[in-house]
Design an enzyme around this catalytic site. Structure first.
Site, mmCIF file in Angstrom:
data_model
loop_
_atom_site.group_PDB
_atom_site.id
_atom_site.type_symbol
_atom_site.label_atom_id
_atom_site.label_comp_id
_atom_site.label_asym_id
_atom_site.label_seq_id
_atom_site.Cartn_x
_atom_site.Cartn_y
_atom_site.Cartn_z
ATOM 1 N N GLU A 134 0.834 -1.197 0.000
ATOM 2 C CA GLU A 134 0.000 0.000 0.000
ATOM 3 C C GLU A 134 0.872 1.251 0.000
ATOM 4 O OE1 GLU A 134 -3.179 2.131 3.072
ATOM 5 O OE2 GLU A 134 -1.917 0.458 3.715
ATOM 6 N N ASP B 118 -12.368 -10.024 8.596
ATOM 7 C CA ASP B 118 -13.112 -11.221 8.989
ATOM 8 C C ASP B 118 -14.448 -10.836 9.591
ATOM 9 O OD1 ASP B 118 -12.921 -11.293 12.168
ATOM 10 O OD2 ASP B 118 -10.968 -10.684 11.406
#
Length: 231
Positions: free
Chosen positions: A11, A198
């Protein structure tokens, strides 16, 4: 100047590639990349994992670069069933869930001898980020809520339930509240942005590699758009 603290090497590298006139400053084991992104003065850095790294990074941004705003991107675990893998959480506020002075009569999460233990994200930055999400990642769910941080990787369902019930958390991770506290103490507006890795109840399964690639893509798009929108 805008400070951008990223979580992932890829990133930060992608953002650096988009920058002009980059110069490098190294301190505390971190590489601060100063230059222009979308015509704006920025410093991009990867802080490393954990609250201490996040706080040290933020203080260097304040002292060395005199940043006027801080954006922190990264990954977090969902604490609510309605927040799905790949969704984005923007920090309404943050707190440290592992701050525990209950033995002295303080509530869980309260920092003794500080006027507040809850550090509020900048409302203008939140609104700008919501607009940017709608423009550049329109298919991604966006939530504004509390980011809870601690030097713990939280995967236990009971611990997640406790974090939600005790702190009304939306997601949990390991740096945001420390970055927020450092920003607060230095009077710097901030925004914590988290991509969700998640489900709160572990009902959905996706490979981490697949998630990370998409998270990096979305984060770079969002940050690039946000830099252009912020004053």
């Amino acid at each position: 100047m805008l400070g951008i603290i990223g979580a992932m090497n890829e990133e930060v590298a992608s953002l650096k590639e988009k920058m002009d006139g980059v110069s490098i400053y190294r301190a505390a084991g971190m590489e601060f990349c100063q230059g222009k992104l979308q015509g704006r003065d920025v410093v991009v850095v990867r802080s490393g994992i954990g609250k201490v790294n996040g706080a040290i990074c933020s203080q260097i941004l304040a002292d060395k670069f005199q940043v006027t705003k801080i954006i922190n991107t990264g990954i977090a675990g969902s604490l609510r069933n309605e927040i799905n893998i790949g969704d984005i959480v923007l920090s309404k506020d943050t707190l440290q869930h592992d701050m525990d002075a209950t033995g002295f009569g303080y509530p869980a999460g309260q920092i003794p001898q500080m006027e507040t233990s809850v550090f509020e994200g900048d409302t203008g930055m939140i609104e700008a980020a919501k607009e940017c999400c709608a423009q550049v990642v329109p298919d991604i769910g966006v939530h504004v809520g509390r980011v809870v941080s601690g030097d713990q990787f939280v995967s236990d369902k009971e611990k997640k339930k406790w974090l939600t019930e005790t702190f009304d958390g939306y997601c949990t991770e390991m740096e945001g509240a420390a970055i927020a506290q450092a920003a607060y103490l230095n009077h710097i507006p901030f925004l914590i942005i988290r991509a969700i890795s998640d489900k709160a109840d572990d009902s959905a399964i996706i490979s981490y590699e697949e998630f990370e690639a998409k998270a990096i893509e979305h984060s770079v798009k969002l940050v690039t758009a946000l830099v252009e929108k912020l004053d």
